[in-house]
Enzyme design. Sequence first.
Site, PDB file in Angstrom:
ATOM      1  N   HIS A  68       0.749   5.216   1.070  1.00 42.39           N
ATOM      2  CA  HIS A  68       0.044   6.229   1.858  1.00 42.39           C
ATOM      3  C   HIS A  68       0.078   7.548   1.087  1.00 42.39           C
ATOM      4  O   HIS A  68       1.140   7.956   0.606  1.00 42.39           O
ATOM      5  CB  HIS A  68       0.765   6.477   3.185  1.00 42.39           C
ATOM      6  CG  HIS A  68       0.753   5.329   4.143  1.00 42.39           C
ATOM      7  ND1 HIS A  68      -0.123   5.245   5.185  1.00 42.39           N
ATOM      8  CD2 HIS A  68       1.544   4.226   4.224  1.00 42.39           C
ATOM      9  CE1 HIS A  68       0.116   4.141   5.884  1.00 42.39           C
ATOM     10  NE2 HIS A  68       1.128   3.498   5.317  1.00 42.39           N
ATOM     11  N   HIS A  72       0.833  -1.214   0.000  1.00 40.46           N
ATOM     12  CA  HIS A  72       0.000   0.000   0.000  1.00 40.46           C
ATOM     13  C   HIS A  72       0.857   1.249   0.000  1.00 40.46           C
ATOM     14  O   HIS A  72       1.909   1.294   0.619  1.00 40.46           O
ATOM     15  CB  HIS A  72      -0.958   0.020   1.198  1.00 40.46           C
ATOM     16  CG  HIS A  72      -0.294  -0.164   2.530  1.00 40.46           C
ATOM     17  ND1 HIS A  72       0.092  -1.398   3.003  1.00 40.46           N
ATOM     18  CD2 HIS A  72       0.054   0.724   3.482  1.00 40.46           C
ATOM     19  CE1 HIS A  72       0.639  -1.254   4.193  1.00 40.46           C
ATOM     20  NE2 HIS A  72       0.642   0.032   4.514  1.00 40.46           N
TER      21      HIS A  72
HETATM   22  P1  DGP Z   1       1.573   0.557   7.458  1.00 42.76           P
HETATM   23  O1  DGP Z   1       2.044   0.845   8.862  1.00 42.76           O
HETATM   24  O2  DGP Z   1       2.359   1.312   6.394  1.00 42.76           O
HETATM   25  O3  DGP Z   1       1.498  -0.925   7.199  1.00 42.76           O
HETATM   26  O4  DGP Z   1       0.113   1.162   7.381  1.00 42.76           O
HETATM   27  C1  DGP Z   1      -1.047   0.436   7.564  1.00 42.76           C
HETATM   28  C2  DGP Z   1      -2.163   1.420   7.672  1.00 42.76           C
HETATM   29  O5  DGP Z   1      -3.372   0.720   7.525  1.00 42.76           O
HETATM   30  C3  DGP Z   1      -2.239   2.150   9.024  1.00 42.76           C
HETATM   31  O6  DGP Z   1      -2.014   3.554   8.820  1.00 42.76           O
HETATM   32  C4  DGP Z   1      -3.635   1.904   9.526  1.00 42.76           C
HETATM   33  C5  DGP Z   1      -4.353   1.339   8.309  1.00 42.76           C
HETATM   34  N1  DGP Z   1      -5.328   0.317   8.628  1.00 42.76           N
HETATM   35  C6  DGP Z   1      -5.128  -0.826   9.324  1.00 42.76           C
HETATM   36  N2  DGP Z   1      -6.252  -1.539   9.393  1.00 42.76           N
HETATM   37  C7  DGP Z   1      -7.193  -0.853   8.705  1.00 42.76           C
HETATM   38  C8  DGP Z   1      -8.568  -1.090   8.413  1.00 42.76           C
HETATM   39  O7  DGP Z   1      -9.179  -2.087   8.796  1.00 42.76           O
HETATM   40  N3  DGP Z   1      -9.201  -0.138   7.682  1.00 42.76           N
HETATM   41  C9  DGP Z   1      -8.570   0.985   7.241  1.00 42.76           C
HETATM   42  N4  DGP Z   1      -9.296   1.867   6.534  1.00 42.76           N
HETATM   43  N5  DGP Z   1      -7.281   1.232   7.484  1.00 42.76           N
HETATM   44  C10 DGP Z   1      -6.591   0.333   8.216  1.00 42.76           C
END
Ligand code: DGP
Length: 134
Positions: free
Chosen positions: A100, A98
């Site tokens: 950001h 992903h």
């Molecule tokens: P990273 O630390 O780069 O792996 O970022 C993962 C991101 O994913 C973190 O900023 C929070 C987001 N995240 C985790 N679980 C969920 C979810 O169930 N829904 C959404 N919308 N975001 C999530």
Amino acid sequence: MPPCIFCKIIKGDIPCTKVYEDKEVFAFLDIKPVNPGHTLVIPKKHYVNIHDTPDELIGKVAIVAKKIADAILKLGAKGVNIAMNNGVVAGQSVFHAHMHVMPRYGKDSFSLWVGKEYDGNEREKVAEKIRTSL
Ligand code: DGP
């Protein structure tokens, strides 16, 4: 392997706030935003991070990230950080690739790294290692 949370989001098994979708790429708001509008852009097919995502697909993800960053700027952000955490030590917590896209307004809790200094000829040695590893 536990089921991937982002794969469940794409399938609609877990709700999300979608901002973009095409055949290969999906984007939705991060549940823990740096600022409102913080968006995650992901390939629909499961890859762990940048390293196993095919070049062409990561290019498509990046193009969508740019489109969303442009839209966020039009809405009044002063700048946008686009970042990918790849690997546990890099801060990756969800193991579905992903990007950001983070709107910035000047005053928020986000802080960037503080740079170190290189010792002696370490910089040239490191660059040479990277060049030969490419
Ligand atoms: P990273 O630390 O780069 O792996 O970022 C993962 C991101 O994913 C973190 O900023 C929070 C987001 N995240 C985790 N679980 C969920 C979810 O169930 N829904 C959404 N919308 N975001 C999530």
